[in-house]
Design an enzyme around this catalytic site. Structure first.
Site, PDB file in Angstrom:
ATOM      1  N   HIS A 149       5.778   0.420  -4.200  1.00  0.00           N
ATOM      2  CA  HIS A 149       6.396  -0.548  -3.560  1.00  0.00           C
ATOM      3  C   HIS A 149       7.237   0.263  -2.854  1.00  0.00           C
ATOM      4  O   HIS A 149       7.410  -0.074  -1.288  1.00  0.00           O
ATOM      5  CB  HIS A 149       7.171  -1.520  -4.504  1.00  0.00           C
ATOM      6  N   GLU A 150       8.082   1.213  -3.185  1.00  0.00           N
ATOM      7  CA  GLU A 150       9.118   2.035  -2.380  1.00  0.00           C
ATOM      8  C   GLU A 150       8.602   2.974  -1.613  1.00  0.00           C
ATOM      9  O   GLU A 150       8.929   3.147  -0.427  1.00  0.00           O
ATOM     10  CB  GLU A 150      10.076   2.628  -3.357  1.00  0.00           C
ATOM     11  N   HIS A 153       7.837   1.112   1.715  1.00  0.00           N
ATOM     12  CA  HIS A 153       9.209   0.915   2.386  1.00  0.00           C
ATOM     13  C   HIS A 153       9.349   2.395   3.262  1.00  0.00           C
ATOM     14  O   HIS A 153       9.713   2.078   4.358  1.00  0.00           O
ATOM     15  CB  HIS A 153      10.464   0.511   1.593  1.00  0.00           C
TER      16      HIS A 153
END
Length: 493
Positions: A149-150, A153
């Protein structure tokens, strides 16, 4: 048992966190060691607070920068696809949470336990609906989902010329997670569409990870084909000690179950469907020679069918061929009577397949109780008397049969279970983070979306912020209601 396990788990968590916090406060309050202790934490990127441990580093920044430079055209299409997915997921998450809330309320009023298993989203509580034996799978899958997920980003931010200050991992109570620290000034000066690409990248990568894990799970038999075969039965990987399947005549780790009564078992799905079918259909009968039947009657005319509670005998009932609706009972040695015999429903089934005079006898049991022959060659049948769900919970099975003796039985189980947790948790993170809720990705996704779409319709910035605030308030209330009622349904019932 679940309340005891929760109490023990919570006690251990509170104890560890309190002990860590005590030493942390003790070192901070020491005039001698405070400066050296805080500098030691800072030099290693550590931050410690009650129930929260955080570690941040810049060692992955070069990796993120390298990933952001790979095939810019393809990445442009990739993150634009993530933008579209994020907007759709924001709406879809609200619809899904609304349906889940309705199902939870309906379950509370109807008291139907089956409705809970039909929900797409469920609150997970270790020791209640998450077995403590599978906590390692849960935490590893949760950490992997958070890191991916990160990563999304970070790479999206660097593509939009937003500096990444660092990447980190945290543990809140016992739950692991990940984060990226972005340079806020850079983030605020780019366009709302660019911001939306960055904010949607996390849930987009969670969705992709979910699909990839699902594809790997589907193709696992193909990947493991050189080492493991499928379709030859269900392999026993664990037997619950003291259960109905345990014992010298029961199942053992490494046994291959190939049948339940007349229902063939080629894998775990067949095992479950066969037990379900056996539960819903009348008890199977067995063809035995009529000459071997001796009705169990006392001298006074009352029935005496296995009243001595023998471990080797069982009461069978049958219809006399010459009598109308005349049912007789006989106490017979169960293993001898059912070994190698044909299954039947009526006497006609026996007459059609046997030259000798045979009668269809049926174990005389309570309504929900079943007598089941479990075939696991080359061993003799395991004979089970009880509720079929008890047999299902007594053993753990896998579809994968090792082709060579040195291969470990648990490798396919590990890969299969881990993939299932990744699918579940990464998908859940994609849904939950898409909700327009305070402190989640959905908050920033909604704000950027409103700035990108309403700027010409609602020209006043304060009005746009007010619209966003009320939408976030509604989304937060919806998520909080789902979590609160979900926790109550799991722990209080």
């Amino acid at each position: 048992h679940s309340q005891i396990s929760i109490l023990v788990l919570v006690s251990k968590i509170i104890g560890y966190c309190t002990l860590d916090n005590f030493f942390h406060r003790l070192l901070q309050s020491s005039l001698t060691h405070r400066i050296s202790y805080e500098s030691w934490l800072a030099s290693r990127g550590l931050m410690l607070s009650p129930f929260h441990l955080r570690w941040q580093t810049t060692m992955f920044n070069r990796l993120f920068a390298y990933c952001a430079r790979i095939n810019p055209r393809a990445q442009y299409l990739w993150f634009n696809s993530g933008l579209v997915f994020g907007v759709v997921a924001m709406v879809g998450s609200v619809v899904l949470l609304t349906q889940t809330l309705q199902q939870t309320l309906a379950q509370m009023t109807t008291d139907n336990p089956r409705m809970g298993s039909q929900q797409a989203l469920q609150v997970v509580v270790p020791g209640v609906n998450l077995p403590t034996s599978q906590l390692a799978y849960f935490f590893m899958a949760l950490l992997l989902s958070g890191v991916i997920h990160e990563l999304g980003h970070a790479v999206a931010a660097l593509r939009e010329q937003v500096r990444v200050n660092g990447f980190g991992i945290f543990v809140f109570v016992v739950y692991p997670g990940a984060f990226v620290d972005l340079f806020t000034t850079h983030l605020n000066i780019i366009s709302p569409t660019q911001q939306l690409r960055i904010f949607c990248a996390g849930v987009w990568h969670n969705f992709v990870l979910c699909v990839a894990a699902l594809a790997f799970l589907f193709l696992l038999p193909l990947f493991l084909f050189p080492m493991y075969s499928t379709g030859g039965g269900a392999l026993v990987t664990e037997v619950v000690q003291g259960s109905a399947a345990d014992g010298p005549r029961g199942l053992s780790v490494g046994d291959i179950v190939s049948g339940l009564e007349d229902c063939p078992v080629r894998g775990v799905d067949d095992w479950s469907s066969c037990l379900s079918r056996i539960s819903l259909t009348p008890q199977t009968g067995y063809c035995v020679p009529s000459a071997s039947l001796q009705p169990s009657w006392r001298l006074d005319g009352t029935m005496d069918c296995c009243s001595n509670n023998s471990l080797t005998d069982l009461c069978f009932s049958y219809m006399k061929p010459q009598g109308k609706n005349s049912r007789e009972y006989a106490c017979m040695p169960v293993r001898k009577m059912v070994t190698g015999t044909r299954v039947c429903r009526t006497n006609g089934d026996c007459a059609a397949h046997s030259h000798a005079a045979s009668i269809c006898v049926t174990p005389s049991l309570e309504n929900q109780t079943r007598f089941i022959r479990v075939t696991h060659p080359p061993n003799t049948h395991m004979l089970f008397v009880g509720y079929p769900p008890h047999l299902q919970y007594a053993v753990s099975l896998t579809n994968f049969l090792p082709r060579f003796g040195f291969l470990h039985l648990d490798l396919p189980v590990f890969l299969e279970t881990f993939c299932k947790y990744v699918v579940s948790l990464s998908g859940a993170l994609a849904v939950v983070n898409s909700v327009p809720c305070f402190a989640l990705d959905g908050q920033w996704m909604l704000n950027a979306l409103l700035e990108a779409t309403l700027v010409t319709v609602v020209t006043d910035r304060q009005k746009r912020e007010l619209i966003g605030f009320f939408l976030l308030l509604a989304g937060s209330a919806l998520l909080a209601a789902n979590v609160a009622l979900g926790l109550w349904m799991v722990t209080a019932r």
